[in-house]
Scaffold this active site. Structure first.
Site, PDB file in Angstrom:
ATOM      1  N   GLU A 119       0.823  -1.215   0.000  1.00  0.00           N
ATOM      2  CA  GLU A 119       0.000   0.000   0.000  1.00  0.00           C
ATOM      3  C   GLU A 119       0.859   1.268   0.000  1.00  0.00           C
ATOM      4  OE1 GLU A 119      -2.932  -0.296   3.095  1.00  0.00           O
ATOM      5  OE2 GLU A 119      -3.956  -1.956   2.126  1.00  0.00           O
ATOM      6  N   GLU A 163      -4.564  -8.813   0.126  1.00  0.00           N
ATOM      7  CA  GLU A 163      -5.307  -8.646   1.370  1.00  0.00           C
ATOM      8  C   GLU A 163      -6.788  -8.733   1.068  1.00  0.00           C
ATOM      9  OE1 GLU A 163      -4.270  -5.208   3.721  1.00  0.00           O
ATOM     10  OE2 GLU A 163      -2.118  -5.486   3.364  1.00  0.00           O
TER      11      GLU A 163
END
Length: 837
Positions: A427, A503
């Site tokens: 991220e 994720e």
């Protein structure tokens, strides 16, 4: 040619008799230290008086010993993923423990021969380590997760030597609980001047067929003169199955490369089902004496990353994965291998076949355990690059240290067969800026300089940006976080893209807790993010998978998308275990640990553990229902009863009355697919999605007594029965150790449960217990799985949560552990655990 063959026959003859002259390396574990949190300016000096410092044993996490306080980790930060457009104060984000500040560690060790080479290795030191030997500054490493070492030979004297380490953690240096201290092992390795350097062997298997394999061994050699390099490959039984000997001139060549053939009779592949391991023993010989010997475990397998999927040994494998943070629950960041093994056994029971270490390199032993247990692994380096997420995060060190840190991670871990991908980030904020300095390409190249046998990857939470700005194509395989609604669109738009779900999930739950009425958040904004994210003021969400963070969704949505998009490599659930820090979305409820996982903070199963187990563990039958039947709500309350099972059908009975036989419903793509590339998120879930992966009886009225579920096969034959009885008042406490034999230095885990007189679990007893440990054990920590519980983890007192608690006891000597727990009403004791040397 004849002379060459005779020469090597002569070498082999001497190798066989070299045990008489062996002078191999010696590894010493540095366990006993003195510790202080006062920042003494002279603590690095050789003669500094540390007589009043605390004696500790490594691994040691100083912060987990402290009290919870939300003043410990107040962060002023903007979390883009949560939709924030300006900074705000957050509490509990890094666990609410006192991890900031300075910690000094000092120890001594003896050296007999200063003509040897000595390497000092830290498997992990949190953080900003500065190392001193005999008062001299040796070096530093800011990264607290990375293994690092120094050659300290020139600083040593014969006899007693003093080692001092200064660590310092800063507020807002982490998004989760980082730990504090020498939380992984520290070792001193003694070598001869002719030796193999640290991380100096590299074993690959470039040729693998059904009938043969080629093992390529690259070995770096330090020293001078003519050196014989002897390789012996041993199978799991310790039998030598192949050997190779060569001679190099170390003055001219610093690397020996050998290709060793294995025949079919000696060939056993490493796989998820059969994780067969070999060992390469490499011996260096000079002047007929052994100078060094290193054993490198490895496995033989092939990896292929194709558009339609990931292949292990030619067989397509889908990831049934979980993300894992590095803390081990109430014991904090201190790494105990048997506690990590405990976690992995529970994950294997759930059906997990892959681990993504998020978002940092794990302890080396964690990868050893993955090798041994047949778990695929993604080794991840960074959570930040140049653009930071927190004020004092890794971005402050990136430019100076990133290349060295990533290189060392790959060197350290490259022989593990479990590792299939190197992740260069998670991220990363550069997604939103178009990666102007091409950090993605730079880090990809750093990896490829060391290892080209595995794929590179990165976890992107902004898939749209990563795809359009090209970052997703600068790694071999892209990882996308929380995007199940759009996989089909990514495939249509980018037909050659290789990707997986790095994720997934984001629904929050608390073990054995239920909130009524059960209302799913089905509304989404124009970006695809959930709108009505229900947050309970007490910090206790239920287990129906109805509440989540705005970017999150229940597991059913990911299951549906994975079933619909068969060329996605699979998923990694966020997370396998709840962990310290990141209590989203319950920062305001004064919570200090997360809610996302199927297993709670202390290692107890939530309801969704059985959802995943029923889907992933094809070797076992699963039958689980909720809620429990001991007053989950006032009598007369109406709610759904949900069954997680891999049986074909199930029938519900309440107090003998049947509520019908039901099955799961058919997959309906309209319930989860996004329609446009521009839709960013996949938030929210619905009852319709739940019914595709669970059997649901709606509108059941709670009546005390008995809940019974009967499972049937496809033909309608009854196969298994599950019964919950309404518990009578609490009458006793039971203590159950998870194992009955452990080794000194390991940790045993006890499950403490309250029952009625008939042995039925009583979830409504939440009183305080006092814990006493004697004999061969020492109380280490306890917990109850409630993120809002702020009792100090290392004080031997704990309230039950829903009638359950867990106690961690360290084995300190041989013998029997005695444990006693006592509430104001009951007491219990156990002496079933024996410690061996």
């Amino acid at each position: 040619m004849i002379k060459t063959k005779l020469k090597f026959l002569w070498i082999l003859l001497f190798v066989a008799t070299l045990q008489l002259h062996a002078q191999t390396r010696k590894v010493t574990l540095l366990e006993d230290w003195k510790f202080s949190q006062y920042d003494y300016g002279a603590a690095f000096q050789e003669n500094f008086n540390d007589s009043d410092w605390k004696k500790i044993t490594v691994p040691h996490d100083w912060a987990v010993e402290g009290e919870f306080s939300f003043a410990n980790d107040i962060q002023l930060t903007m979390v883009r993923q949560d939709g924030e457009t300006k900074p705000k104060y957050r509490h509990g984000r890094s666990g609410a423990l006192p991890y900031t500040g300075v910690g000094w560690y000092r120890t001594t060790f003896a050296i007999q021969d200063t003509n040897k080479v000595y390497n000092l290795m830290f498997d992990g030191a949190m953080s900003h380590a500065k190392v001193y030997v005999n008062g001299a500054y040796v070096g530093e490493r800011p990264n607290g997760y990375l293994s690092f070492y120094f050659d300290i030979s020139k600083y040593l004297i014969k006899g007693k030597n003093v080692l001092a380490v200064r660590l310092e953690n800063f507020n807002s240096q982490s998004r989760w609980y980082p730990g504090a201290g020498l939380y992984r092992k520290v070792t001193l390795t003694q070598k001869e001047p002719v030796h193999i350097p640290t991380w100096g062997t590299f074993v690959t298997t470039p040729v693998v067929t059904k009938s043969k394999a080629t093992v390529r061994a690259e070995v770096n050699v330090v020293g001078e003169g003519i050196v014989v390099v002897q390789h012996d490959i041993m199978n799991a039984q310790g039998k030598i199955v192949a050997s190779h000997t060569q001679e190099i001139n170390a003055n001219k060549v610093q690397k020996a490369v050998a290709e060793i053939k294995l025949k079919k009779r000696d060939l056993s592949l490493w796989s998820i089902e059969n994780p067969n391991m070999y060992q390469l023993k490499t011996t260096l010989i000079k002047n007929d004496k052994t100078q060094d010997a290193v054993v490198t475990p490895f496995g033989i397998r092939t990896l292929a990353f194709k558009v339609d999927g990931f292949y292990l040994n030619g067989k397509k494998v889908r990831f049934k994965g979980v993300n894992m943070h590095h803390d081990l629950g109430p014991t904090g960041a201190a790494f105990y291998p048997n506690l990590f093994r405990r976690q992995m056994k529970k994950m294997k029971e759930m059906g997990v076949n892959a681990i993504r270490f998020s978002h940092n390199p794990p302890a080396p032993e964690a990868l050893d355990i993955c090798d041994e247990m047949g778990l695929l692994a993604i080794d991840e380096a960074f959570d930040e690059w140049q653009i930071g997420k927190v004020i004092n995060g890794y971005s402050k060190h990136f430019d100076k240290w990133a290349a060295a840190d990533l290189t060392d991670m790959v060197y350290r871990d490259r022989n593990h067969p479990s590792i299939i991908m190197w992740s260069i980030g998670n991220e990363i904020n550069e997604q939103y800026k178009g990666d102007p300095n091409n950090i993605t390409g730079f880090l990809n190249d750093v990896v490829k300089k060391v290892d080209t046998t595995r794929a590179t990857t990165c976890g992107f939470n902004s898939a749209i940006n990563a795809l359009t700005n090209g970052m997703a194509f600068k790694v071999d395989v892209a990882g996308f976080n929380y995007k199940p609604g759009s996989y089909h669109i990514y495939r249509q738009k980018y037909p050659n893209l290789k990707f997986y779900a790095s994720e997934t999930g984001g629904a929050v739950s608390l073990r054995d807790t239920y909130k009524f009425p059960v209302v799913f958040d089905t509304l989404r904004d124009k970006k695809g993010l959930a709108v009505n994210t229900k947050v309970f003021k007490d910090g206790h969400p239920g287990n129906y998978e109805t509440t989540q963070v705005r970017w999150g969704y229940a597991p059913f949505k990911e299951f549906a998308s994975q079933d619909y998009n068969q060329d996605v490599y699979g998923e990694f659930v966020w997370t396998g275990y709840d962990y310290l820090g990141e209590p989203s979305p319950y920062h305001e409820a004064k919570s200090r640990s997360s809610y996302f996982a199927p297993v709670d903070f202390v290692g107890l199963e939530k309801d969704k553990f059985y959802l995943y187990k029923g889907r992933w563990n094809t070797a076992e039958k699963v039958l689980h229902a909720f809620p429990h039947w001991s007053n989950p709500a006032p009598e007369g309350t109406t709610f759904p009863v949900v069954c997680y099972t891999n049986y074909a059908k199930a029938e519900l009975f309440i107090n003998g009355k049947s509520y019908g036989v039901k099955t799961k419903e058919e997959l309906d793509p309209s319930k989860f697919l996004n329609k446009e590339f521009s839709i960013h998120g996949s938030g929210g879930t619905s009852l319709e999605l739940m019914k595709m992966y669970a059997i649901v009886w709606e509108d059941i009225t709670y009546q005390p007594g008995e809940l019974k579920v009967v499972a049937y096969d496809k033909r309608g034959k009854a196969k298994e029965t599950l019964v919950y009885k309404t518990a009578k008042p609490a009458a006793k406490i039971t203590i159950t150790p998870e194992v009955t034999t452990i080794k000194k230095g390991e940790v045993v885990v006890y499950r403490i449960i309250v029952t009625d007189a008939n042995g039925n679990w009583q979830p409504n007893y939440e009183k305080l217990i006092n814990i006493e440990v004697s004999g061969a054990g020492e109380f280490l920590a306890s917990g109850n799985g409630d993120p809002t519980n702020l009792q100090t983890l290392t004080v031997p007192k704990r309230n039950f949560y829903k009638g359950k608690a867990v106690v961690f006891v360290k084995a300190v000597k041989t013998g029997t552990i005695k444990i006693k727990v006592k509430s104001e009403d009951f007491s219990a004791q156990n002496q079933a655990v024996f410690i061996k040397e």
